[in-house]
Motif scaffolding. Structure first.
Motif, PDB file in Angstrom:
ATOM      1  N   ASP A 185      -5.044  -1.386 -10.042  1.00  0.00           N
ATOM      2  CA  ASP A 185      -6.486  -1.144 -10.019  1.00  0.00           C
ATOM      3  C   ASP A 185      -7.128  -1.794  -8.792  1.00  0.00           C
ATOM      4  O   ASP A 185      -6.486  -2.556  -8.069  1.00  0.00           O
ATOM      5  CB  ASP A 185      -7.149  -1.600 -11.324  1.00  0.00           C
ATOM      6  CG  ASP A 185      -7.192  -3.110 -11.517  1.00  0.00           C
ATOM      7  OD1 ASP A 185      -6.837  -3.870 -10.586  1.00  0.00           O
ATOM      8  OD2 ASP A 185      -7.580  -3.546 -12.611  1.00  0.00           O
ATOM      9  N   ASP A 186      -8.384  -1.455  -8.546  1.00  0.00           N
ATOM     10  CA  ASP A 186      -9.086  -1.933  -7.345  1.00  0.00           C
ATOM     11  C   ASP A 186      -9.164  -3.454  -7.268  1.00  0.00           C
ATOM     12  O   ASP A 186      -9.171  -4.018  -6.178  1.00  0.00           O
ATOM     13  CB  ASP A 186     -10.498  -1.341  -7.272  1.00  0.00           C
ATOM     14  CG  ASP A 186     -10.472   0.148  -6.961  1.00  0.00           C
ATOM     15  OD1 ASP A 186      -9.469   0.621  -6.374  1.00  0.00           O
ATOM     16  OD2 ASP A 186     -11.447   0.842  -7.303  1.00  0.00           O
ATOM     17  N   GLY A 187      -9.193  -4.107  -8.424  1.00  0.00           N
ATOM     18  CA  GLY A 187      -9.246  -5.568  -8.438  1.00  0.00           C
ATOM     19  C   GLY A 187      -7.880  -6.227  -8.292  1.00  0.00           C
ATOM     20  O   GLY A 187      -7.778  -7.440  -8.173  1.00  0.00           O
ATOM     21  N   SER A 202       0.834  -1.201   0.000  1.00  0.00           N
ATOM     22  CA  SER A 202       0.000   0.000   0.000  1.00  0.00           C
ATOM     23  C   SER A 202       0.874   1.258   0.000  1.00  0.00           C
ATOM     24  O   SER A 202       1.797   1.381   0.799  1.00  0.00           O
ATOM     25  CB  SER A 202      -0.902  -0.006   1.237  1.00  0.00           C
ATOM     26  OG  SER A 202      -1.697   1.150   1.267  1.00  0.00           O
ATOM     27  N   GLY A 203       0.595   2.169  -0.905  1.00  0.00           N
ATOM     28  CA  GLY A 203       1.348   3.412  -1.003  1.00  0.00           C
ATOM     29  C   GLY A 203       2.448   3.400  -2.047  1.00  0.00           C
ATOM     30  O   GLY A 203       3.089   4.419  -2.285  1.00  0.00           O
ATOM     31  N   THR A 204       2.664   2.254  -2.689  1.00  0.00           N
ATOM     32  CA  THR A 204       3.707   2.150  -3.721  1.00  0.00           C
ATOM     33  C   THR A 204       3.516   3.198  -4.802  1.00  0.00           C
ATOM     34  O   THR A 204       4.491   3.780  -5.292  1.00  0.00           O
ATOM     35  CB  THR A 204       3.714   0.726  -4.333  1.00  0.00           C
ATOM     36  OG1 THR A 204       4.112  -0.200  -3.320  1.00  0.00           O
ATOM     37  CG2 THR A 204       4.645   0.610  -5.522  1.00  0.00           C
ATOM     38  N   PHE A 218      -2.624  -2.384 -14.104  1.00  0.00           N
ATOM     39  CA  PHE A 218      -2.148  -1.080 -13.664  1.00  0.00           C
ATOM     40  C   PHE A 218      -2.919   0.012 -14.396  1.00  0.00           C
ATOM     41  O   PHE A 218      -3.252  -0.132 -15.571  1.00  0.00           O
ATOM     42  CB  PHE A 218      -0.644  -0.945 -13.912  1.00  0.00           C
ATOM     43  CG  PHE A 218       0.147  -1.920 -13.088  1.00  0.00           C
ATOM     44  CD1 PHE A 218       0.327  -1.702 -11.730  1.00  0.00           C
ATOM     45  CD2 PHE A 218       0.678  -3.059 -13.653  1.00  0.00           C
ATOM     46  CE1 PHE A 218       1.035  -2.608 -10.952  1.00  0.00           C
ATOM     47  CE2 PHE A 218       1.390  -3.967 -12.894  1.00  0.00           C
ATOM     48  CZ  PHE A 218       1.569  -3.738 -11.539  1.00  0.00           C
ATOM     49  N   VAL A 219      -3.205   1.079 -13.662  1.00  0.00           N
ATOM     50  CA  VAL A 219      -3.927   2.227 -14.198  1.00  0.00           C
ATOM     51  C   VAL A 219      -3.076   3.477 -13.995  1.00  0.00           C
ATOM     52  O   VAL A 219      -2.158   3.488 -13.172  1.00  0.00           O
ATOM     53  CB  VAL A 219      -5.308   2.392 -13.524  1.00  0.00           C
ATOM     54  CG1 VAL A 219      -6.216   1.204 -13.858  1.00  0.00           C
ATOM     55  CG2 VAL A 219      -5.164   2.550 -12.009  1.00  0.00           C
ATOM     56  N   ALA A 220      -3.401   4.531 -14.721  1.00  0.00           N
ATOM     57  CA  ALA A 220      -2.659   5.791 -14.611  1.00  0.00           C
ATOM     58  C   ALA A 220      -2.816   6.382 -13.218  1.00  0.00           C
ATOM     59  O   ALA A 220      -3.891   6.316 -12.611  1.00  0.00           O
ATOM     60  CB  ALA A 220      -3.156   6.771 -15.664  1.00  0.00           C
ATOM     61  N   HIS A 221      -1.728   6.960 -12.727  1.00  0.00           N
ATOM     62  CA  HIS A 221      -1.729   7.597 -11.403  1.00  0.00           C
ATOM     63  C   HIS A 221      -0.898   8.868 -11.487  1.00  0.00           C
ATOM     64  O   HIS A 221       0.190   8.864 -12.061  1.00  0.00           O
ATOM     65  CB  HIS A 221      -1.145   6.647 -10.355  1.00  0.00           C
ATOM     66  CG  HIS A 221      -1.090   7.239  -8.988  1.00  0.00           C
ATOM     67  ND1 HIS A 221      -2.216   7.533  -8.255  1.00  0.00           N
ATOM     68  CD2 HIS A 221      -0.056   7.626  -8.221  1.00  0.00           C
ATOM     69  CE1 HIS A 221      -1.861   8.052  -7.095  1.00  0.00           C
ATOM     70  NE2 HIS A 221      -0.546   8.124  -7.050  1.00  0.00           N
TER      71      HIS A 221
END
Length: 107
Positions: free
Chosen positions: A80-82, A31-33, A86-89
């Protein structure tokens, strides 16, 4: 860059970030990566020095490569939530919480 290439490169960036998380914390995506690695890369480039994280570190070479890819994409990666892709951040500006983790105070 077309959408298919952008998606493929984003997955590669996320994979590289995940590999660092695994090396540093024995967790494929702690978490937080999504905020920590961009911050560590920024610090490495600013200081010209490896940045320690957990039991390992982000090297200057890794910081250069990851930052270059993120700049080309215009974003970093997040899981992503699942926990599947990977999604844009967009981590910047860094939050006061992230800055404190690096020993800095929010301005």
């Amino acid at each position: 860059m077309d959408d298919a290439t952008r998606t493929a490169v984003l997955q590669l960036l996320g994979g590289a970030m995940s590999a660092i998380s695994e090396e540093c914390w024995s967790a494929g995506w702690i978490s937080g990566t999504e905020d920590a690695i961009p911050g560590l890369c920024h610090r490495a480039l600013e200081s010209g020095r490896t940045q320690h994280w957990g039991r390992w570190s982000v090297t200057l070479e890794q910081a250069r490569g990851l930052t270059f890819v993120a700049e080309q994409l215009g974003c970093w990666a997040d899981l992503d939530d699942g926990g599947v892709r990977f999604v844009a951040h967009h981590p910047f500006p860094l939050t006061a919480e992230v800055l404190a983790a690096f020993g800095h105070h929010a301005v």
